[in-house]
Scaffold this motif. Structure first.
Motif, PDB file in Angstrom:
ATOM      1  N   GLN A 175      26.134  45.822  44.620  1.00  0.00           N
ATOM      2  CA  GLN A 175      25.077  44.713  44.556  1.00  0.00           C
ATOM      3  C   GLN A 175      25.866  43.687  44.329  1.00  0.00           C
ATOM      4  O   GLN A 175      26.375  43.149  42.956  1.00  0.00           O
ATOM      5  CB  GLN A 175      24.058  45.034  43.458  1.00  0.00           C
ATOM      6  CG  GLN A 175      22.772  44.138  43.303  1.00  0.00           C
ATOM      7  CD  GLN A 175      21.794  44.587  42.175  1.00  0.00           C
ATOM      8  OE1 GLN A 175      22.158  44.845  41.177  1.00  0.00           O
ATOM      9  NE2 GLN A 175      20.831  44.848  42.497  1.00  0.00           N
ATOM     10  N   GLY A 176      25.858  42.624  45.291  1.00  0.00           N
ATOM     11  CA  GLY A 176      26.739  41.468  45.150  1.00  0.00           C
ATOM     12  C   GLY A 176      28.097  41.685  45.262  1.00  0.00           C
ATOM     13  O   GLY A 176      28.624  42.445  46.232  1.00  0.00           O
ATOM     14  N   GLU A 177      29.040  41.010  44.472  1.00  0.00           N
ATOM     15  CA  GLU A 177      30.284  41.389  44.667  1.00  0.00           C
ATOM     16  C   GLU A 177      30.787  42.887  44.192  1.00  0.00           C
ATOM     17  O   GLU A 177      30.332  43.401  43.417  1.00  0.00           O
ATOM     18  CB  GLU A 177      31.270  40.441  43.725  1.00  0.00           C
ATOM     19  CG  GLU A 177      32.798  40.509  43.886  1.00  0.00           C
ATOM     20  CD  GLU A 177      33.452  39.457  42.935  1.00  0.00           C
ATOM     21  OE1 GLU A 177      34.644  39.555  42.867  1.00  0.00           O
ATOM     22  OE2 GLU A 177      32.851  38.707  42.639  1.00  0.00           O
ATOM     23  N   ARG A 178      31.901  43.511  45.215  1.00  0.00           N
ATOM     24  CA  ARG A 178      32.129  44.767  45.045  1.00  0.00           C
ATOM     25  C   ARG A 178      32.913  44.907  43.850  1.00  0.00           C
ATOM     26  O   ARG A 178      33.788  44.293  43.342  1.00  0.00           O
ATOM     27  CB  ARG A 178      33.255  45.088  46.057  1.00  0.00           C
ATOM     28  CG  ARG A 178      33.450  46.783  45.986  1.00  0.00           C
ATOM     29  CD  ARG A 178      34.496  46.936  47.210  1.00  0.00           C
ATOM     30  NE  ARG A 178      33.668  46.925  48.620  1.00  0.00           N
ATOM     31  CZ  ARG A 178      34.394  47.467  49.727  1.00  0.00           C
ATOM     32  NH1 ARG A 178      35.574  47.683  49.712  1.00  0.00           N
ATOM     33  NH2 ARG A 178      33.767  47.485  50.749  1.00  0.00           N
ATOM     34  N   PRO A 179      32.338  45.848  42.849  1.00  0.00           N
ATOM     35  CA  PRO A 179      33.231  46.219  41.541  1.00  0.00           C
ATOM     36  C   PRO A 179      34.560  46.718  41.708  1.00  0.00           C
ATOM     37  O   PRO A 179      35.096  47.302  43.105  1.00  0.00           O
ATOM     38  CB  PRO A 179      32.314  47.356  41.017  1.00  0.00           C
ATOM     39  CG  PRO A 179      30.959  47.433  41.887  1.00  0.00           C
ATOM     40  CD  PRO A 179      31.460  46.918  43.344  1.00  0.00           C
ATOM     41  N   ASP A 180      35.423  46.332  40.675  1.00  0.00           N
ATOM     42  CA  ASP A 180      36.751  46.760  40.807  1.00  0.00           C
ATOM     43  C   ASP A 180      36.855  48.243  40.534  1.00  0.00           C
ATOM     44  O   ASP A 180      36.366  48.845  39.659  1.00  0.00           O
ATOM     45  CB  ASP A 180      37.314  46.100  39.494  1.00  0.00           C
ATOM     46  CG  ASP A 180      38.871  46.618  39.504  1.00  0.00           C
ATOM     47  OD1 ASP A 180      39.593  45.862  40.404  1.00  0.00           O
ATOM     48  OD2 ASP A 180      39.152  47.542  38.716  1.00  0.00           O
ATOM     49  N   VAL A 181      37.688  48.909  41.576  1.00  0.00           N
ATOM     50  CA  VAL A 181      37.618  50.768  41.661  1.00  0.00           C
ATOM     51  C   VAL A 181      38.271  51.133  40.298  1.00  0.00           C
ATOM     52  O   VAL A 181      37.807  52.106  39.446  1.00  0.00           O
ATOM     53  CB  VAL A 181      38.387  50.895  42.687  1.00  0.00           C
ATOM     54  CG1 VAL A 181      38.533  52.535  42.632  1.00  0.00           C
ATOM     55  CG2 VAL A 181      37.567  50.411  44.037  1.00  0.00           C
ATOM     56  N   GLU A 182      39.217  50.296  39.752  1.00  0.00           N
ATOM     57  CA  GLU A 182      39.847  51.133  38.542  1.00  0.00           C
ATOM     58  C   GLU A 182      39.284  50.977  37.529  1.00  0.00           C
ATOM     59  O   GLU A 182      39.064  51.848  36.464  1.00  0.00           O
ATOM     60  CB  GLU A 182      41.333  50.290  38.504  1.00  0.00           C
ATOM     61  CG  GLU A 182      42.449  50.484  39.541  1.00  0.00           C
ATOM     62  CD  GLU A 182      42.695  52.331  39.567  1.00  0.00           C
ATOM     63  OE1 GLU A 182      42.679  52.803  38.398  1.00  0.00           O
ATOM     64  OE2 GLU A 182      42.688  52.550  40.739  1.00  0.00           O
ATOM     65  N   ALA A 183      38.472  49.779  37.330  1.00  0.00           N
ATOM     66  CA  ALA A 183      37.342  49.481  36.039  1.00  0.00           C
ATOM     67  C   ALA A 183      36.287  50.526  36.257  1.00  0.00           C
ATOM     68  O   ALA A 183      35.639  51.017  35.132  1.00  0.00           O
ATOM     69  CB  ALA A 183      36.854  48.048  36.125  1.00  0.00           C
TER      70      ALA A 183
END
Length: 500
Positions: free
Chosen positions: A449-457
């Motif tokens: 939803q919006g900017e792609r989340p950081d995978v490691e986070a």
């Protein structure tokens, strides 16, 4: 004729005669009267008889959320003819294959249905007579050229006593067809009436219409259509959900309650809809798919409307458990995540899937149900569940969705509920993928939803909140998760997308 079938016919006829000129169905701001439905029903029955369709032979009902489909449904109820829903919202080839496979003596659809490439030919191959219904405020009915009488067949067997086939959601595979008899349907309708008002009230035309969002090809949509007719309640039809159009219907008609699936609730939360837009609502009922606690709490805080979770097992029609307003007032802060308590006529227990022994309070096992509406004996569902000391039911996923990771059972719904809490995750799904060492491991598919989340986070977030064996080994991102017509994630399509 079966006594209960006659009761449904009689009830439908009484409803049509209450106030014939009043509005029965609103679609795209245009009303269809009860009289128009009754007139179409008379014409449809005449054409079925003309085509030689037997009185107990299942009739194909092309189930679109439109007034013409309601008119056909009413016609078949009035005549006591068994109803076999057909799904037009699939690929043209899939729709044609369904017509061939069902081998019905008759198929009834609108201009759009009969205009789909290959449909007339498929009906001819199946030996089906074809009836076309056109219009909305008023209807015209005629036989389809080349399909004016039933063909040689072989056709499906007669189904005396059956009112309708309900279709499973198709979330885990092709929809199953489950015949629903009048003996099952009438108690379910009476139970729903009593659950809504505390008693079954005298038959009068209702002033507040029901807003039907679920497709008629889904059990929830069919049941709400049946319940609207049974209660003499006008209906507002949607064939596609949008927040603005739904909110406008709520503003104009001021219903006291609404039915929303979880995906719709999330869409409303993502909109700029103001708190006052839902002022008429005393409650929102949510069913069909799991609603995560965070979304429920956020919706209730923003709009001041309680969300009452309802549960209906795939094996049955009508609800088997749910929240009441009084239970929500008393227990909402203590029982988040529960789908409520059993209906008064439902018995349930949780058992060990291997030996059938009853599980202790709070332990997870396979859910069994018993209800005079459905079966005299306990019926085992495909749902994993637990019951607490106050009788509240918690659903933990489906038996066939569980992932066996080296002997540890991973329930996808538990993992998804955590992933949805991470900023930027619009929705998620978890599936098992083969692993040479462990047998299966969980893989997460994320709809951002919006900017792609950081995978490691995201991984770190999951590790803090899940057991090590529950944490997905991989995260994949998609623009949109594949969904069924009821907006549930389609697991067969998801697995095909992943090449599984």
């Amino acid at each position: 004729m079966n006594q209960t079938v006659s009761s449904i016919r009689g009830r439908t006829a009484r409803v049509l005669g209450l106030s014939p000129d009043s509005g029965a169905v609103e679609y795209e701001s245009e009303w269809t009267s009860w009289a128009a439905l009754a007139s179409a029903a008379t014409s449809i029955e005449a054409h079925l008889s003309q085509a030689g369709v037997g009185p107990h032979s299942p009739v194909g009902w092309v189930a679109r959320n439109r007034p013409a489909a309601v008119a056909v449904f009413v016609a078949l109820l009035l005549a006591g003819r068994p109803i076999a829903p057909l799904r037009p919202n699939q690929s043209p080839s899939g729709f044609c294959d369904e017509i061939r496979i069902q081998r019905l003596q008759a198929v009834i659809g609108d201009d759009q249905d009969w205009g789909i490439d290959g449909v007339v030919g498929a009906a001819r191959e199946a030996g089906s007579a074809g009836i076309r219904i056109s219009g909305a405020a008023s209807f015209t009915v005629d036989l389809v050229d080349g399909l004016t009488a039933i063909g040689p067949g072989p056709h499906r067997p007669d189904a005396p006593g059956m009112v309708i086939e309900r279709l499973s959601s198709g979330t885990t595979g092709p929809p199953k067809r489950i015949p629903v008899s009048a003996d099952v349907l009438l108690p379910a309708l009476r139970s729903a009436e009593a659950a809504a008002s505390g008693m079954e009230r005298p038959l009068t035309l209702k002033g507040s219409p029901g807003i039907i969002l679920s497709p008629f090809t889904h059990a929830g949509g069919i049941f709400r259509l049946l319940l609207s007719i049974y209660q003499a309640r006008p209906m507002v039809l949607f064939d596609r959900f949008t927040v603005d159009a739904w909110a406008d219907a709520v503003r104009r008609h001021k219903p006291k309650s609404a039915n929303l699936v979880p995906a719709m609730i999330r869409m409303i939360l993502a909109s700029d809809l103001p708190r006052g837009a839902l002022a008429s609502l005393k409650a929102v009922h949510s069913s069909t798919a799991p609603l995560d606690v965070q979304t429920q709490v956020e919706f209730e805080a923003r709009f001041g409307v309680p969300v009452l979770i309802d549960y209906g097992a795939a094996e049955f029609i009508g609800g088997v458990a749910g929240w009441s307003l009084s239970d929500h007032t008393r227990f909402a802060h203590l029982k988040r995540g529960s789908v409520g308590r059993p209906r008064p006529d439902v018995q349930m227990r949780v058992v060990d899937a291997q030996n059938g022994n009853s599980m202790d309070v709070g332990q997870t096992g396979q859910l069994e149900l018993k209800c005079p509406r459905f079966a005299r004996e306990l019926v085992r569902t495909t749902d994993l569940a637990s019951l607490d000391a106050d009788g509240f039911l918690y659903i933990h996923g489906r038996v066939d969705d569980a992932i066996n990771r080296g002997g540890f059972k991973v329930l996808p719904d538990d993992v998804v509920a955590v992933l949805r809490q991470f900023p930027g995750v619009g929705d998620a799904a978890v599936v098992g993928v083969p692993d040479e060492r462990l047998g299966q491991v969980p893989l997460a598919v994320i709809e951002a939803q919006g900017e792609r989340p950081d995978v490691e986070a995201l991984k770190a977030f999951a590790r803090e909140r899940l057991a090590a064996y529950q944490v997905p080994v991989e995260f994949r991102f998609v623009n949109a998760l594949p969904r069924t017509t009821t907006m549930k994630v389609s697991r067969p399509e998801l697995k095909a997308m992943l090449g599984l």
